[in-house]
Design a protein around this motif. Structure first.
Motif, short mmCIF file in Angstrom:
data_model
loop_
_atom_site.label_atom_id
_atom_site.label_comp_id
_atom_site.label_asym_id
_atom_site.label_seq_id
_atom_site.Cartn_x
_atom_site.Cartn_y
_atom_site.Cartn_z
N ALA A 44 0.83 -1.20 0.00
CA ALA A 44 0.00 0.00 0.00
C ALA A 44 0.86 1.26 0.00
CB ALA A 44 -0.93 -0.01 1.22
N PHE A 45 1.96 1.23 0.75
CA PHE A 45 2.85 2.39 0.80
C PHE A 45 3.45 2.69 -0.57
CE2 PHE A 45 7.26 3.89 1.15
CZ PHE A 45 7.04 5.12 1.74
N PHE A 46 3.97 1.65 -1.22
CA PHE A 46 4.60 1.88 -2.53
C PHE A 46 3.56 2.18 -3.60
CE2 PHE A 46 8.13 -0.24 -0.38
CZ PHE A 46 9.19 0.57 -0.78
N SER A 47 2.34 1.68 -3.44
CA SER A 47 1.26 2.06 -4.36
C SER A 47 0.96 3.55 -4.22
CB SER A 47 0.00 1.24 -4.07
OG SER A 47 0.22 -0.13 -4.26
N ALA A 48 0.95 4.04 -2.98
CA ALA A 48 0.73 5.46 -2.76
C ALA A 48 1.83 6.30 -3.39
CB ALA A 48 0.65 5.74 -1.26
N VAL A 49 3.07 5.80 -3.32
CA VAL A 49 4.19 6.51 -3.94
C VAL A 49 3.99 6.60 -5.46
CG1 VAL A 49 6.67 6.43 -4.43
CG2 VAL A 49 5.83 5.93 -2.12
N VAL A 50 3.54 5.49 -6.07
CA VAL A 50 3.32 5.48 -7.52
C VAL A 50 2.20 6.45 -7.88
CG1 VAL A 50 2.60 4.07 -9.47
CG2 VAL A 50 4.17 3.13 -7.78
N ILE A 51 1.12 6.46 -7.10
CA ILE A 51 0.00 7.37 -7.38
C ILE A 51 0.45 8.83 -7.24
CG2 ILE A 51 -2.26 8.13 -6.57
CD1 ILE A 51 -2.83 5.23 -5.81
N LEU A 52 1.27 9.10 -6.24
CA LEU A 52 1.82 10.46 -6.11
C LEU A 52 2.68 10.82 -7.31
CD1 LEU A 52 2.90 10.78 -2.36
CD2 LEU A 52 1.33 12.28 -3.60
N ALA A 53 3.44 9.85 -7.81
CA ALA A 53 4.35 10.12 -8.93
C ALA A 53 3.60 10.50 -10.20
CB ALA A 53 5.24 8.90 -9.18
N ILE A 54 2.34 10.03 -10.35
CA ILE A 54 1.58 10.39 -11.56
C ILE A 54 0.69 11.60 -11.31
CG2 ILE A 54 1.62 8.03 -12.43
CD1 ILE A 54 -1.23 7.67 -11.51
N GLY A 55 0.91 12.28 -10.16
CA GLY A 55 0.23 13.54 -9.91
C GLY A 55 -1.16 13.43 -9.31
N GLU A 56 -1.48 12.30 -8.69
CA GLU A 56 -2.79 12.14 -8.06
C GLU A 56 -2.64 12.03 -6.55
OE1 GLU A 56 -5.67 12.27 -9.54
OE2 GLU A 56 -5.03 12.25 -11.64
N ASN A 57 -3.75 12.23 -5.86
CA ASN A 57 -3.77 12.17 -4.40
C ASN A 57 -4.06 10.74 -3.95
OD1 ASN A 57 -4.42 12.29 -1.65
ND2 ASN A 57 -5.23 14.37 -1.83
N PRO A 58 -3.11 10.06 -3.28
CA PRO A 58 -3.34 8.66 -2.89
C PRO A 58 -4.47 8.51 -1.88
CG PRO A 58 -1.25 9.46 -2.01
CD PRO A 58 -1.74 10.50 -2.96
N TRP A 59 -4.64 9.50 -0.99
CA TRP A 59 -5.71 9.41 0.01
C TRP A 59 -7.08 9.48 -0.67
CZ3 TRP A 59 -6.73 7.51 4.44
CH2 TRP A 59 -7.83 7.95 5.18
N GLU A 60 -7.22 10.38 -1.62
CA GLU A 60 -8.47 10.47 -2.37
C GLU A 60 -8.71 9.20 -3.18
OE1 GLU A 60 -10.89 12.70 -2.33
OE2 GLU A 60 -9.83 13.72 -0.71
N ALA A 61 -7.64 8.65 -3.74
CA ALA A 61 -7.77 7.41 -4.51
C ALA A 61 -8.25 6.27 -3.62
CB ALA A 61 -6.43 7.05 -5.15
N LEU A 62 -7.70 6.21 -2.41
CA LEU A 62 -8.13 5.16 -1.48
C LEU A 62 -9.59 5.32 -1.11
CD1 LEU A 62 -7.51 2.76 0.38
CD2 LEU A 62 -6.77 4.41 2.12
N LYS A 63 -10.02 6.56 -0.86
CA LYS A 63 -11.42 6.79 -0.50
C LYS A 63 -12.36 6.39 -1.63
CE LYS A 63 -11.26 11.12 0.87
NZ LYS A 63 -11.73 12.40 1.46
N ILE A 64 -11.98 6.69 -2.86
CA ILE A 64 -12.82 6.31 -4.00
C ILE A 64 -12.89 4.80 -4.14
CG2 ILE A 64 -12.94 6.36 -6.53
CD1 ILE A 64 -11.83 9.21 -6.39
N MET A 65 -11.76 4.12 -3.94
CA MET A 65 -11.75 2.67 -4.04
C MET A 65 -12.62 2.04 -2.96
SD MET A 65 -7.79 1.72 -5.03
CE MET A 65 -8.17 -0.02 -5.23
#
Length: 375
Positions: free
Chosen positions: A22-43
């Motif tokens: 989950a941590f490294f997934s958040a890093v990847v999401i940050l790298a493409i310019g998206e908010n990982p916390w918002e992504a998690l909430k949507i999922m």
């Protein structure tokens, strides 16, 4: 002596691996310019925030339970059945033949017949690689993955030939009404309280739970299960004890293939209500990750299957409502597989050292403690 408690091996190691993924997934999401916390909430909202989301999550989880159990059973004999995809395809062919050509009076009879036929077709497809390993020493990984391609070609042949319905699409005709499984919407909804509207989850989910219980009884409460585990731990010792390697290889792979084939009652009979191309939907390969993460235990397989069902449904919602591509789910799955499988020792070895240190820690002397208390 075990280096760590069993609960830590079954629960703690997968949990730590999941946190790292989950941590490294958040890093990847940050790298493409998206908010990982918002992504998690949507999922979470898309997969678990409504009965509709739960319906899709449990539908995917049902597929992964069957294929995960298939890999898990083979793992106990130290065999790596990578052919779940092809076995599920052949199971779907068996389901289609039964549902199209036998007039059932009720879906319960259709379900029993389809489940048995799917298991037989899946087991038969696993029997050839099993026989090649048992008699000729052919590697089970090579033969099972080759049989995936053969199964896909056979499915193509039947869907553009003998079983093709009218029209351009390579698919069979829809199954009769009596051969269609009730969905969660049919089972749990009411006119005043509509639930699971449009979701494909169906009664096959409960069959998958029964399969988990059956596999637990087989592996840990039966003589055959003891022989399978003994063979997996040490083939020479099993031979010395009178256990036939040919018999164990064949029976284990037949059971494994049968479980993978039974996945078809969910996606072919329950969701599509006909046989279509790519009917296995990649679940045979996801089952490998599910079995690894679940430590080849039915409870672990069930929990891991629900997790991957969440990733599938949550990822679909993620690509729909954000700029994050659908392929991001593949990246997250790959990270989960990486940490739970390939990098297992990276988590396991530090935890083993921690538990070893705790075990060696000196315990307070009860007599001196009593004396100090008296003073």
């Amino acid at each position: 002596m075990q280096k760590m408690p069993q609960w830590a091996d079954v629960l703690l190691i997968p949990l730590v691996s999941l946190i790292l993924a989950a941590f490294f997934s958040a890093v990847v999401i940050l790298a493409i310019g998206e908010n990982p916390w918002e992504a998690l909430k949507i999922m979470v909202e898309g997969a678990l925030g409504s009965t509709y989301g739960w319906g899709y999550t449990l539908y995917y989880a049902t597929n992964f339970i069957f294929t995960g159990l298939a890999v898990a059973v083979a793992n106990h004999a130290k065999m790596f059945n990578i052919g779940g995809e092809g076995q599920a395809v052949m199971g779907g062919l068996g389901v289609a033949l039964v549902c199209l050509y036998i007039p059932f009076p009720h879906w319960t009879l259709a379900l029993l017949a389809a489940a048995a036929t799917a298991a037989v077709f899946g087991a038969a497809w696993a029997a050839i690689p099993a026989l090649l390993q048992a008699k000729r020493g052919s590697h089970i990984v090579i033969t099972t993955i080759m049989f995936n391609f053969i199964a896909a070609s056979l499915l193509n042949y039947f869907l553009i030939g003998p079983l093709k319905a009218d029209g351009m699409e390579p698919a069979t005709a829809r199954f009769p009404e009596a051969a269609r499984l009730p969905t969660f919407q049919d089972m749990f909804s009411s006119p005043d309280n509509p639930l699971f509207r449009g979701a494909p989850a169906n009664v096959a989910f409960f069959v998958a739970i029964l399969a988990c219980i059956a596999v637990w009884l087989l592996i840990w409460r039966s003589r055959l299960g003891y022989e399978i585990r003994s063979f997996g731990w040490s083939e020479p010792a099993a031979r010395y004890a009178g256990i036939s390697p040919v018999r164990i290889i064949m029976l284990t792979m037949l059971i494994s293939g049968g479980l993978a084939g039974m996945m078809a009652i969910n996606n072919v009979m329950g969701e599509a209500e006909r046989l279509v191309l790519n009917s296995a939907e990649g679940a045979g390969f996801i089952g490998i990750a599910v079995a690894l993460m679940g430590r080849s235990h039915p409870l672990g397989v069930f929990l891991a299957a629900v997790l991957f069902g969440f990733l599938y449904q949550g990822g679909a919602e993620l690509s729909l409502w954000t700029g994050i591509p659908r392929d991001m789910v593949v990246v997250i799955q790959a990270l989960v597989i990486l940490f739970t499988g390939a990098l297992d020792n990276m988590v396991r070895m530090p935890l083993e050292r921690v538990f070893s240190t705790l075990r060696r820690a000196p315990k307070p002397d009860s007599k001196s403690t009593t004396a100090r208390t008296a003073e």
